[in-house]
Design an enzyme around this catalytic site. Structure first.
Site, short mmCIF file in Angstrom:
data_model
loop_
_atom_site.label_atom_id
_atom_site.label_comp_id
_atom_site.label_asym_id
_atom_site.label_seq_id
_atom_site.Cartn_x
_atom_site.Cartn_y
_atom_site.Cartn_z
N HIS A 139 -30.80 -22.47 -12.87
CA HIS A 139 -29.58 -22.94 -13.52
C HIS A 139 -29.83 -24.31 -14.14
O HIS A 139 -29.78 -25.34 -13.46
CB HIS A 139 -28.45 -22.99 -12.48
CG HIS A 139 -27.14 -23.42 -13.06
ND1 HIS A 139 -26.15 -24.00 -12.29
CD2 HIS A 139 -26.64 -23.38 -14.32
CE1 HIS A 139 -25.11 -24.28 -13.04
NE2 HIS A 139 -25.38 -23.92 -14.29
N GLU A 151 -30.99 -26.21 -10.88
CA GLU A 151 -30.52 -25.66 -9.61
C GLU A 151 -31.26 -24.34 -9.39
O GLU A 151 -31.10 -23.40 -10.16
CB GLU A 151 -29.01 -25.45 -9.68
CG GLU A 151 -28.34 -25.20 -8.34
CD GLU A 151 -26.83 -25.08 -8.47
OE1 GLU A 151 -26.14 -25.28 -7.46
OE2 GLU A 151 -26.33 -24.76 -9.59
#
Length: 297
Positions: A139, A151
């Site tokens: 992410h 992430e």
């Protein structure tokens, strides 16, 4: 891992392709639209020019970055020699599951399949493949060339080897990878989206106007951008989608999206991408934003 395939050439996809190509990887950028691919290459070129103007990179780096990029409209061709795929298509679970079924068929057995999803379950995505241990979330944050965080989301069956490889890959492109587990919204959006939603509810209830809400959060909480302005950048449709994932995944009405947010999305008011959100967006020169009369207190 030297060959990277990025699926989707929108804001996130072209940013992800940019950072991998600038870091020396061979990047295949895949999209069903040749026009979208052409637009993506122009965007990457402009972003590289900005870095040259700021003396962050040289003209030689720009040229080598562009040479590392190849575009494809055929998915099978675009991922046939990939070591890592980063899917950055629309935040729609049906679209993503369809793409991952095809990626599982078209990519080499050793290839890691990652998704840039901001909220959809990595475990669910991995379950439609024959290699769930090689499926993971990456992410990235917007704008990708500037934001350091990645992430890294572990699905239930994601292997340690896959996680370690993605962590090292993220470091190699100048990012800071932070692992998290596969729960609704992960970490970033499980915390961020309820705050944005509450800001919209505050506006809806007449607590304060758009500029007032954003100014209070910037000056009082040291946020670089107010939550309503940030929602415009993210896309109000994306915010709504994530809130619905949180509500469904966590089974709690506190994650119910604001009726104002729902109405705006249904009216086609999506933020920057549509030209109007909580702010009116005027092109050119990064001028100060003008608060939409629609939402003045």
């Amino acid at each position: 891992m030297k060959n990277i395939s990025v699926i989707g050439s929108g804001t996130m996809g072209n940013g992800i392709a940019h950072v991998f190509a600038q870091s020396g990887y061979k990047v295949s950028l895949v999209d069903i639209s040749s026009d979208a691919l052409e637009k993506a290459l122009k965007t990457i070129g402009k972003n590289l020019d900005r870095l040259i103007a700021k003396e962050k990179i040289t003209e030689e780096t720009k040229q080598s970055t562009l040479q590392n990029l190849t575009t494809y409209t055929d998915l099978k061709e675009g991922v046939s020699n990939a070591d890592l795929v980063v899917e950055a298509a629309s935040e729609n679970i049906d679209i993503k599951l369809s793409i991952f079924k095809q990626l599982d068929e078209f990519t080499p057995d050793h290839c890691i399949l990652s998704s840039n999803t901001s909220s959809i379950s990595i475990t669910k995505i991995g379950a439609v493949t024959q290699r769930p241990e090689k499926v993971i979330g990456m992410h990235f944050m917007n704008p990708v060339p500037m934001m350091k965080l990645v992430e890294v989301i572990n699905g239930y069956l994601t292997s340690k080897e896959t996680t370690d490889a993605v962590v090292e890959m993220s470091k190699s492109i100048g990012k800071v990878p932070v692992p998290a587990n596969d729960y609704a919204g992960f970490v970033a959006n499980r915390i961020l989206m309820p705050m944005i939603n509450e800001a919209i509810i505050s506006l809806q209830n007449g607590v304060a106007g758009v500029e007032e809400i954003d100014t209070i959060m910037k000056l009082g909480m040291a946020h670089p951008m107010g939550p309503l302005q940030l929602a415009d950048f993210i896309g109000l449709d994306v915010c709504l989608s994530i809130m619905r994932v949180l509500q469904d995944g966590l089974g709690d009405d506190k994650y119910a999206p604001s009726p104002l947010l729902v109405n705006m999305v249904e009216a086609g008011i999506l933020g920057v991408k549509s030209g109007e959100g909580f702010y009116d967006w005027v092109e050119g020169n990064n001028k100060a934003l003008v608060v939409s009369k629609r939402f003045k207190s």
